[in-house]
Design a protein around this motif. Structure first.
Motif, PDB file in Angstrom:
ATOM      1  N   UNK A   1      74.875 -38.629  43.776  1.00 52.93           N
ATOM      2  CA  UNK A   1      75.342 -37.428  44.463  1.00 52.93           C
ATOM      3  C   UNK A   1      74.441 -37.194  45.672  1.00 52.93           C
ATOM      4  N   UNK A   2      74.910 -36.402  46.611  1.00 50.78           N
ATOM      5  CA  UNK A   2      74.217 -36.241  47.877  1.00 50.78           C
ATOM      6  C   UNK A   2      73.383 -34.978  47.978  1.00 50.78           C
ATOM      7  N   UNK A   3      72.390 -35.036  48.854  1.00 49.39           N
ATOM      8  CA  UNK A   3      71.628 -33.842  49.232  1.00 49.39           C
ATOM      9  C   UNK A   3      71.586 -33.792  50.756  1.00 49.39           C
ATOM     10  N   UNK A   4      71.558 -32.606  51.355  1.00 52.87           N
ATOM     11  CA  UNK A   4      71.573 -32.496  52.814  1.00 52.87           C
ATOM     12  C   UNK A   4      70.177 -32.638  53.412  1.00 52.87           C
ATOM     13  N   UNK A   5      70.104 -32.687  54.718  1.00 49.29           N
ATOM     14  CA  UNK A   5      68.820 -32.675  55.408  1.00 49.29           C
ATOM     15  C   UNK A   5      69.013 -32.143  56.815  1.00 49.29           C
ATOM     16  N   UNK A   6      67.937 -31.641  57.384  1.00 48.01           N
ATOM     17  CA  UNK A   6      67.869 -31.421  58.824  1.00 48.01           C
ATOM     18  C   UNK A   6      66.551 -32.016  59.292  1.00 48.01           C
ATOM     19  N   UNK A   7      66.427 -32.241  60.593  1.00 49.53           N
ATOM     20  CA  UNK A   7      65.216 -32.819  61.144  1.00 49.53           C
ATOM     21  C   UNK A   7      64.425 -31.757  61.899  1.00 49.53           C
ATOM     22  N   UNK A   8      63.226 -31.465  61.431  1.00 47.37           N
ATOM     23  CA  UNK A   8      62.358 -30.553  62.167  1.00 47.37           C
ATOM     24  C   UNK A   8      62.060 -31.094  63.554  1.00 47.37           C
ATOM     25  N   UNK A   9      61.888 -32.420  63.646  1.00 48.33           N
ATOM     26  CA  UNK A   9      61.568 -33.018  64.936  1.00 48.33           C
ATOM     27  C   UNK A   9      62.642 -32.783  65.976  1.00 48.33           C
ATOM     28  N   UNK A  10      63.882 -32.664  65.542  1.00 51.85           N
ATOM     29  CA  UNK A  10      64.980 -32.403  66.469  1.00 51.85           C
ATOM     30  C   UNK A  10      65.241 -30.909  66.643  1.00 51.85           C
ATOM     31  N   UNK A  11      65.024 -30.148  65.574  1.00 51.11           N
ATOM     32  CA  UNK A  11      65.353 -28.719  65.610  1.00 51.11           C
ATOM     33  C   UNK A  11      64.271 -27.874  66.272  1.00 51.11           C
ATOM     34  N   UNK A  12      63.045 -28.406  66.367  1.00 49.47           N
ATOM     35  CA  UNK A  12      61.945 -27.618  66.932  1.00 49.47           C
ATOM     36  C   UNK A  12      62.268 -27.116  68.329  1.00 49.47           C
ATOM     37  N   UNK A  13      61.900 -25.873  68.568  1.00 50.08           N
ATOM     38  CA  UNK A  13      62.135 -25.274  69.872  1.00 50.08           C
ATOM     39  C   UNK A  13      63.530 -24.726  70.043  1.00 50.08           C
ATOM     40  N   UNK A  14      64.333 -24.760  68.977  1.00 55.71           N
ATOM     41  CA  UNK A  14      65.703 -24.253  69.036  1.00 55.71           C
ATOM     42  C   UNK A  14      65.946 -23.319  67.854  1.00 55.71           C
ATOM     43  N   UNK A  15      67.102 -22.662  67.876  1.00 58.09           N
ATOM     44  CA  UNK A  15      67.489 -21.799  66.761  1.00 58.09           C
ATOM     45  C   UNK A  15      67.668 -22.588  65.467  1.00 58.09           C
ATOM     46  N   UNK A  16      67.785 -23.913  65.591  1.00 59.80           N
ATOM     47  CA  UNK A  16      67.955 -24.755  64.405  1.00 59.80           C
ATOM     48  C   UNK A  16      66.800 -24.660  63.434  1.00 59.80           C
ATOM     49  N   UNK A  17      65.604 -24.310  63.921  1.00 58.61           N
ATOM     50  CA  UNK A  17      64.453 -24.224  63.028  1.00 58.61           C
ATOM     51  C   UNK A  17      64.583 -23.086  62.020  1.00 58.61           C
ATOM     52  N   UNK A  18      65.480 -22.161  62.273  1.00 53.77           N
ATOM     53  CA  UNK A  18      65.700 -21.093  61.298  1.00 53.77           C
ATOM     54  C   UNK A  18      66.272 -21.644  59.992  1.00 53.77           C
ATOM     55  N   UNK A  19      66.850 -22.824  60.054  1.00 50.81           N
ATOM     56  CA  UNK A  19      67.451 -23.437  58.871  1.00 50.81           C
ATOM     57  C   UNK A  19      66.481 -24.363  58.135  1.00 50.81           C
ATOM     58  N   UNK A  20      65.328 -24.631  58.730  1.00 50.39           N
ATOM     59  CA  UNK A  20      64.434 -25.661  58.202  1.00 50.39           C
ATOM     60  C   UNK A  20      63.935 -25.347  56.800  1.00 50.39           C
ATOM     61  N   UNK A  21      63.197 -24.268  56.636  1.00 48.94           N
ATOM     62  CA  UNK A  21      62.648 -23.960  55.315  1.00 48.94           C
ATOM     63  C   UNK A  21      63.744 -23.626  54.313  1.00 48.94           C
ATOM     64  N   UNK A  22      64.824 -23.010  54.796  1.00 47.94           N
ATOM     65  CA  UNK A  22      65.954 -22.702  53.913  1.00 47.94           C
ATOM     66  C   UNK A  22      66.529 -23.990  53.325  1.00 47.94           C
ATOM     67  N   UNK A  23      66.522 -25.073  54.122  1.00 49.22           N
ATOM     68  CA  UNK A  23      67.099 -26.335  53.644  1.00 49.22           C
ATOM     69  C   UNK A  23      66.340 -26.872  52.436  1.00 49.22           C
ATOM     70  N   UNK A  24      65.056 -26.558  52.334  1.00 43.05           N
ATOM     71  CA  UNK A  24      64.288 -26.964  51.155  1.00 43.05           C
ATOM     72  C   UNK A  24      64.907 -26.391  49.882  1.00 43.05           C
ATOM     73  N   UNK A  25      65.280 -25.119  49.937  1.00 40.45           N
ATOM     74  CA  UNK A  25      65.883 -24.472  48.770  1.00 40.45           C
ATOM     75  C   UNK A  25      67.267 -25.030  48.483  1.00 40.45           C
ATOM     76  N   UNK A  26      68.016 -25.350  49.536  1.00 37.82           N
ATOM     77  CA  UNK A  26      69.355 -25.919  49.357  1.00 37.82           C
ATOM     78  C   UNK A  26      69.273 -27.270  48.657  1.00 37.82           C
ATOM     79  N   UNK A  27      68.311 -28.086  49.068  1.00 37.04           N
ATOM     80  CA  UNK A  27      68.130 -29.401  48.451  1.00 37.04           C
ATOM     81  C   UNK A  27      67.758 -29.243  46.971  1.00 37.04           C
ATOM     82  N   UNK A  28      66.823 -28.348  46.696  1.00 33.27           N
ATOM     83  CA  UNK A  28      66.437 -28.092  45.301  1.00 33.27           C
ATOM     84  C   UNK A  28      67.628 -27.612  44.486  1.00 33.27           C
TER      85      UNK A  28
END
Length: 440
Positions: free
Chosen positions: A75-102
């Protein structure tokens, strides 16, 4: 001993005939229902190079599970890249993604009554998210790291992602040609794998190995190298044995094993993000561990490894120098590690390290001897004060003076009377918004 302890809940008995029908549709045979069902949480994606090379490891794990007598369920788990999201609104999803994966791992393992789970991940939040999910589910589990990236090359120099950040500054200041800037941008990341220094992903993979939840040497392998697929297959075999022996994550992840992991984080010069993540991991394991424990470990464990971002070398160099097992043996010989902690191999830390020398090889420069460290104390300092009454973390490698000095600021109190003023924001004082920041 029954090894399909959990999956029997949905596969055995007359009432479970409809369930078995659905498994037959997946290619199961009658004899398969006596085998343990092992989940493979696959973080593969083409979102980021950290995860783009995971499919071959998931495939190797599936083959290993089946060869060892288990049934693999992917089964799958999602991911985002901090290296790509840094400096953008995308970083708001970074730490949240840890909980989603768990949540993904806990949901699938619990909902499908899996007998064990193997997690394959390779990016910043895959690591702690995967471990937290394994600990919440608390079925026999192992972490398979996707591996580090190989260094890029330009004009005889090794490159990594931080080389590009540095090039931005140099080019913007007029100290680098456009040709060099573009070449560094294109060559810094030559293929799949996680950022090459001791950044968050490699920090967490090293800590998981020290924790006892990954195989020895697996945390510093490079994703493009063949040995990492063989390691994934071996991890699958070890996991099936853990299922047979009912060896669970919370048997392995204890206060003493977390201290081992944090000792290795200090010794390798690991990321500040490890503090944030290990507090959450300890919570998932229901182990008492606080921010003050990091400072306690820091005071006694030196920095032994000369690794980027504050040093010279990359994770692939650490691997060639003896990897995390050599770092651990050096610490163990200095009585800075708990050798009696059980690991996923079924052996203790001391047993896993028994064949290694107490002192790192003289022909390598990555791992220092215990009496010649990079720094005599760990680098992740826990600070407390009016700005962070509950504590914060600062990486202090490379500091010539650990005390910040300078001219008085316009908003500094001018007299003892000002210091006695009741707390609360002075409307006449300049705004001091907290800066948002993120580091690899």
């Amino acid at each position: 001993m029954k090894i399909n302890r959990r999956s029997a809940n949905i596969t055995e008995g007359v009432a479970r005939a409809p369930n078995r029908s659905m498994y037959y549709a997946l290619g199961y045979e009658e004899g398969d229902f006596k085998k343990p069902m092992i989940g493979v949480a696959n973080g593969h994606s083409t979102i980021t190079p950290c995860n783009s090379g995971l499919q071959k490891l998931a495939d190797a794990a599936v083959a290993g599970i089946e060869a060892a007598g288990g049934n693999a369920q992917i089964f799958g788990t999602p991911t985002i890249s901090d290296g790509m999201a840094m400096g953008t609104e995308g970083m708001k999803y970074s730490l949240v993604s840890r909980e989603v994966i768990a949540d993904c791992i806990e949901t699938c393992v619990g909902g499908q009554w899996m007998d064990g789970v193997l997690v394959v991940g390779g990016c910043d939040k895959n690591m702690p998210g995967g471990m937290m999910g394994m600990l919440r589910a608390n079925v026999p589990a192992i972490y398979v790291y996707g591996g580090t990236i190989l260094p890029g090359k330009y004009k005889g120099q090794d490159l990594n992602i931080v080389s590009v950040f540095e090039a931005v500054g140099q080019f913007s200041a007029g100290n680098m040609s456009e040709e060099d800037f573009c070449q560094i941008e294109r060559r810094a990341i030559p293929g799949s794998g996680s950022c090459g220094g001791m950044y968050t992903a490699n920090t967490m993979s090293s800590a998981f190995e020290a924790l006892g939840m990954s195989l020895p040497y697996s945390s510093t392998m490079a994703n493009p190298h063949e040995e990492i697929s063989k390691s994934a297959s071996e991890a699958a075999r070890v996991l099936v044995e853990a299922v047979k022996n009912d060896l669970k994550p919370r048997d392995i992840v204890t206060r003493k094993s977390i201290e081992n992991a944090v000792a290795v984080i200090m010794a390798t010069g690991g990321s500040t993000n490890a503090v944030l993540h290990f507090l959450a991991i300890a919570h998932a394991a229901e182990v008492e561990w606080t921010i003050d424990d990091f400072e306690r470990v820091r005071q006694k464990v030196p920095v032994l490894c000369d690794l980027k971002p504050s040093g010279q070398y990359l994770a692939v160099d650490l691997h060639q120098a003896g990897g995390i097992p050599q770092v651990m043996k050096t610490l163990l010989a200095a009585d800075l590690l708990h050798g009696d902690c059980i690991t996923i191999t079924g052996k203790t830390v001391a047993e896993n390290l028994a064949a290694l020398p107490d002192v790192p090889r003289a022909d390598q420069k990555v791992i220092r001897p215990i009496d010649k460290p990079m720094y005599t104390h760990g680098h992740l300092a826990i600070l407390k004060g009016n700005l962070s009454p509950e504590g914060c973390v600062a990486k202090i490698t490379g500091l010539k003076n650990p005390v910040m000095t300078g001219p008085a600021r316009p908003w500094a109190p001018a007299s003892p009377a000002c210091r006695a003023r009741p707390s609360g924001r002075d409307s006449a004082a300049p705004s001091r918004r907290r800066p948002r920041s993120s580091s690899p």
